[in-house]
Design a protein around this motif. Structure first.
Motif, PDB file in Angstrom:
ATOM      1  N   LYS A 167      26.404 -69.650 -35.329  1.00 50.50           N
ATOM      2  CA  LYS A 167      25.812 -69.474 -34.003  1.00 50.50           C
ATOM      3  C   LYS A 167      26.236 -70.571 -33.032  1.00 50.50           C
ATOM      4  O   LYS A 167      26.480 -70.303 -31.878  1.00 50.50           O
ATOM      5  CB  LYS A 167      24.287 -69.424 -34.089  1.00 50.50           C
ATOM      6  N   GLU A 168      26.293 -71.796 -33.511  1.00 53.94           N
ATOM      7  CA  GLU A 168      26.619 -72.917 -32.623  1.00 53.94           C
ATOM      8  C   GLU A 168      27.946 -73.546 -33.003  1.00 53.94           C
ATOM      9  O   GLU A 168      28.174 -74.732 -32.759  1.00 53.94           O
ATOM     10  CB  GLU A 168      25.484 -73.952 -32.674  1.00 53.94           C
ATOM     11  N   ASN A 169      28.834 -72.752 -33.570  1.00 55.66           N
ATOM     12  CA  ASN A 169      30.120 -73.252 -34.032  1.00 55.66           C
ATOM     13  C   ASN A 169      31.189 -72.900 -32.982  1.00 55.66           C
ATOM     14  O   ASN A 169      31.731 -71.813 -32.968  1.00 55.66           O
ATOM     15  CB  ASN A 169      30.431 -72.608 -35.394  1.00 55.66           C
ATOM     16  N   ALA A 170      31.499 -73.854 -32.096  1.00 48.78           N
ATOM     17  CA  ALA A 170      32.433 -73.614 -30.985  1.00 48.78           C
ATOM     18  C   ALA A 170      33.836 -73.271 -31.485  1.00 48.78           C
ATOM     19  O   ALA A 170      34.510 -72.415 -30.916  1.00 48.78           O
ATOM     20  CB  ALA A 170      32.479 -74.836 -30.072  1.00 48.78           C
ATOM     21  N   GLU A 171      34.269 -73.959 -32.568  1.00 48.44           N
ATOM     22  CA  GLU A 171      35.623 -73.685 -33.087  1.00 48.44           C
ATOM     23  C   GLU A 171      35.727 -72.236 -33.563  1.00 48.44           C
ATOM     24  O   GLU A 171      36.730 -71.577 -33.336  1.00 48.44           O
ATOM     25  CB  GLU A 171      35.979 -74.615 -34.260  1.00 48.44           C
TER      26      GLU A 171
ATOM     27  N   GLU B 185      38.634 -71.894 -41.498  1.00 49.34           N
ATOM     28  CA  GLU B 185      38.234 -73.312 -41.465  1.00 49.34           C
ATOM     29  C   GLU B 185      36.939 -73.491 -40.693  1.00 49.34           C
ATOM     30  O   GLU B 185      36.050 -74.237 -41.112  1.00 49.34           O
ATOM     31  CB  GLU B 185      39.348 -74.158 -40.842  1.00 49.34           C
ATOM     32  N   ALA B 186      36.817 -72.811 -39.553  1.00 47.14           N
ATOM     33  CA  ALA B 186      35.610 -72.933 -38.734  1.00 47.14           C
ATOM     34  C   ALA B 186      34.403 -72.342 -39.460  1.00 47.14           C
ATOM     35  O   ALA B 186      33.304 -72.896 -39.387  1.00 47.14           O
ATOM     36  CB  ALA B 186      35.819 -72.223 -37.392  1.00 47.14           C
ATOM     37  N   ARG B 187      34.615 -71.261 -40.188  1.00 45.79           N
ATOM     38  CA  ARG B 187      33.538 -70.625 -40.952  1.00 45.79           C
ATOM     39  C   ARG B 187      33.018 -71.580 -42.024  1.00 45.79           C
ATOM     40  O   ARG B 187      31.820 -71.593 -42.318  1.00 45.79           O
ATOM     41  CB  ARG B 187      34.085 -69.348 -41.604  1.00 45.79           C
TER      42      ARG B 187
END
Length: 158
Positions: A43-47, A35-37
């Motif tokens: 690079k800036e995807n905290a989840e 889901e986060a992908r």
């Protein structure tokens, strides 16, 4: 290979945890990563980074539990001779001679110990002092608070 003593109950708890990690937690983490992908830039995807970190912890715990189970020498105290001696896995009721307080301990492996639940590690000073004793024996054990006398009231193999 050094084997580690473990009660049947302790081994069962580890197997249950391993089953949960593999069948529930691992798939949840994989789903969270997917889901986060889908949100784009990693690079800036905290989840995404949180889920990957959680995956690392989960996989590490799976390896740790599998290693503990592979080294476990599972001892079923109910199948051992009931000779009245304090042994690994036995449940021992003692009387603390100075306070007349009765305490019940079950002597278990290091990974199972939880003093608040009365599960005493085989390597603790109290357990080492009680091993081999019988009902009515008095064990003088050096604790952090000093020497304490424990009279053995009951030994059960449950």
């Amino acid at each position: 290979m050094n084997q580690t003593p473990m009660t049947v109950l302790g081994a069962e708890k580890l197997r249950e945890e391993l089953e949960y990690l593999k069948t529930v937690q691992r798939p949840q983490i994989i789903q969270a990563i997917a889901e986060a992908r889908a949100h784009g830039d990693l690079k800036e995807n905290a989840e995404y980074h949180a889920a990957r970190e959680q995956q690392g912890f989960c996989e590490g715990r799976i390896q740790e539990v599998e290693a503990k189970l592979s080294k476990a020498q599972i001892i079923d105290v109910t199948k051992l001779p009931k000779n009245g001696r304090v042994i690994f896995g036995a449940t021992v009721t003692v009387l603390k001679c100075d306070t007349e307080e009765e305490i019940t301990y079950r002597i278990v492996g290091d990974d199972e110990s939880d003093i608040k639940s009365g599960l005493l590690s085989i390597n603790s000073p109290i357990a080492r002092g009680l091993i081999g004793k019988e009902v009515d024996d008095v064990a003088t054990i050096t604790t952090p608070a000093g020497k304490v006398d424990f009279e053995i009231v009951q030994v059960e193999y449950i």
